[in-house]
Enzyme design. Structure first.
Site, short mmCIF file in Angstrom:
data_model
loop_
_atom_site.label_atom_id
_atom_site.label_comp_id
_atom_site.label_asym_id
_atom_site.label_seq_id
_atom_site.Cartn_x
_atom_site.Cartn_y
_atom_site.Cartn_z
N LYS A 114 0.82 -1.22 0.00
CA LYS A 114 0.00 0.00 0.00
C LYS A 114 0.85 1.27 0.00
CE LYS A 114 -4.42 -1.67 1.51
NZ LYS A 114 -5.62 -1.48 2.29
N LYS A 198 -5.13 -8.89 -6.33
CA LYS A 198 -6.41 -9.15 -5.63
C LYS A 198 -7.46 -8.11 -6.01
CE LYS A 198 -6.34 -6.92 -1.17
NZ LYS A 198 -7.03 -6.79 0.05
N LYS A 201 -10.91 -2.49 -3.43
CA LYS A 201 -11.77 -1.30 -3.49
C LYS A 201 -11.06 -0.13 -4.13
CE LYS A 201 -13.50 -2.19 1.14
NZ LYS A 201 -12.89 -2.03 2.45
N1 AQP Z 1 -9.96 -9.82 -2.97
C1 AQP Z 1 -10.32 -10.32 -1.81
N2 AQP Z 1 -10.55 -11.65 -1.68
C2 AQP Z 1 -10.92 -12.18 -0.50
N3 AQP Z 1 -11.13 -11.45 0.64
C3 AQP Z 1 -10.92 -10.12 0.55
N4 AQP Z 1 -11.01 -9.11 1.45
C4 AQP Z 1 -10.70 -7.94 0.86
N5 AQP Z 1 -10.38 -8.13 -0.43
C5 AQP Z 1 -10.50 -9.48 -0.66
C6 AQP Z 1 -11.43 -9.31 2.84
O1 AQP Z 1 -12.49 -8.41 3.11
C7 AQP Z 1 -12.45 -8.04 4.49
C8 AQP Z 1 -12.62 -6.55 4.62
O2 AQP Z 1 -11.57 -5.89 3.95
P1 AQP Z 1 -11.21 -4.41 4.35
O3 AQP Z 1 -12.41 -3.59 4.33
O4 AQP Z 1 -10.45 -4.40 5.61
O5 AQP Z 1 -10.31 -3.88 3.23
P2 AQP Z 1 -9.18 -4.43 2.40
O6 AQP Z 1 -8.74 -5.80 2.73
O7 AQP Z 1 -8.12 -3.41 2.42
O8 AQP Z 1 -10.02 -4.46 1.09
P3 AQP Z 1 -9.56 -4.01 -0.26
O9 AQP Z 1 -10.69 -4.11 -1.18
O10 AQP Z 1 -8.34 -4.72 -0.65
O11 AQP Z 1 -9.25 -2.47 -0.05
P4 AQP Z 1 -8.02 -1.68 -0.56
O12 AQP Z 1 -8.26 -1.47 -1.99
O13 AQP Z 1 -8.09 -0.39 0.23
O14 AQP Z 1 -6.80 -2.48 -0.28
C9 AQP Z 1 -11.12 -8.54 5.05
O15 AQP Z 1 -11.37 -9.69 5.84
C10 AQP Z 1 -10.33 -8.91 3.84
O16 AQP Z 1 -9.48 -10.00 4.09
#
Ligand code: AQP
Length: 333
Positions: A114, A198, A201
């Site tokens: 990140k 992956k 968001k």
């Molecule tokens: N691609 C994914 N596959 C499986 N699980 C996923 N999670 C996130 N992306 C995937 C799971 O969703 C839960 C909540 O995630 P979060 O809100 O804490 O955010 P994150 O993991 O940072 O989600 P993103 O979409 O990947 O956001 P950005 O783009 O900001 O990095 C967690 O349990 C996570 O494991």
């Protein structure tokens, strides 16, 4: 044994299929088992580790609650609240940051990903994020944490912090050492544009993910445009290893249709991707559309969503403040 479940989702908008299949679907199953005590947190303090617009953050917080409920979490059975309203989270994070070692944090791959090339410009919060996550979990004597595969390393860090605190202060078992609950299969959903990244968001292209608020036309269009490879559909599970996009799409199909991966491969073996994509769109529309409609309906009931958060915060605050009192005694404050 009764399980104490805690997990969080960031209110950063664009909740997607990866969040659903990797985490929220599991939350719903845990919520439905009466033996479990579940707490699902909208982790707004985590969200501000990168820049947020305060008005958008407020709406995204409500949208995350709406998504929990639309997906099947019952606020009468589970506590739903937002992290910033329970002060113990920030306080415990500071105390635990004095237990965690910088060497441990430096190994966190999510920070490296990140922060990107310009680490100097990343916020201190982005670096210490996993310590706040440990505080979230440990304040509630959590026994199990349902997360996607990408959070495995942060959970290991949480376990290390709990054990070191218990050892340093000679308070055996004070912090429960939680177990991760990561689904064995399909725990990492990948981008529709690149099967090696992956689904996320923050990815700029909306075509890279299926949002839980997408309507049928948007889903069909995104699947039509999803990246594949020039070969026909795989004929065996082994073939998937070197074909990341085919692997991701067929895993999504398998997860939503309830068919095993083997059976899904057999169903489309050697066929064109276009035939498969029609079936994939259908299972996605069947699953996502009711959730998407319910989210939109709930978003028009702001006071209902705010009430759920308020009641959840009161319940969470009771548990967390009680733990915090004991932490103060241990620390000599
Ligand atoms: N691609 C994914 N596959 C499986 N699980 C996923 N999670 C996130 N992306 C995937 C799971 O969703 C839960 C909540 O995630 P979060 O809100 O804490 O955010 P994150 O993991 O940072 O989600 P993103 O979409 O990947 O956001 P950005 O783009 O900001 O990095 C967690 O349990 C996570 O494991």
């Amino acid at each position: 044994m009764e399980k104490k479940i805690f997990s969080g989702v960031q209110p950063t908008g664009n909740l997607h299929l990866g969040n659903y299949l990797g985490a929220i679907k599991n939350f719903v199953e845990l919520n439905n088992d009466i033996k479990n005590d579940c707490i699902f947190c909208v982790v707004d303090l985590h969200a501000i580790t990168v820049k947020q617009d305060p008005n958008i953050l407020k709406n995204n917080t409500r949208e995350t609650v709406a998504t929990f409920i639309a997906s099947g979490i019952d606020p009468k059975k589970s506590i739903i609240f937002n992290q910033s309203k329970v002060k113990a989270h920030s306080e415990a994070a500071w105390i635990l940051s004095c237990t965690a070692r910088t060497g441990w944090l430096s190994r966190m791959t999510q920070f490296k990903e990140k922060a990107g090339k310009d680490k100097e410009k990343a916020s201190v919060g982005l670096y210490s994020y996993p310590v706040l996550m440990a505080a979230d979990i440990l304040l509630y004597d959590t026994t199990h944490v349902p997360v996607g595969d990408d959070q495995k390393q942060h959970l290991e860090l949480c376990r290390d912090i709990a054990q070191k605190f218990n050892n340093d202060f000679k308070v055996e078992d004070f912090f429960k050492v939680p177990e991760p609950l990561i689904q064995k299969e399909f725990s990492r959903i990948m981008s529709l544009k690149d099967g090696t990244k992956k689904m996320s968001k923050s990815e700029l292209s909306d075509l890279s993910r299926i949002n839980l608020t997408d309507n049928a036309d948007q889903i069909i269009n995104k699947i039509k445009k999803a990246k594949t490879d020039p070969l026909p559909m795989p004929t065996s599970k082994d073939e998937l290893e070197n074909r990341p996009e085919a692997k991701n799409l067929i895993e999504i199909y398998s997860s939503l249709s309830g068919l095993t991966l083997e059976k899904s491969v057999i169903e489309f073996s050697g066929k064109n991707f276009s035939k498969f994509k029609e079936s994939l769109s259908q299972v996605l529309v069947d699953k996502i559309q009711p959730i998407s409609k319910e989210i939109k309906k709930l978003l028009s009931e702001k006071s209902f969503l705010d009430k759920i958060l308020k009641e959840g915060c009161e319940k969470a605050d009771k548990i967390a403040s009680n733990k915090m009192k004991k932490i103060h005694e241990i620390m000599g404050f």
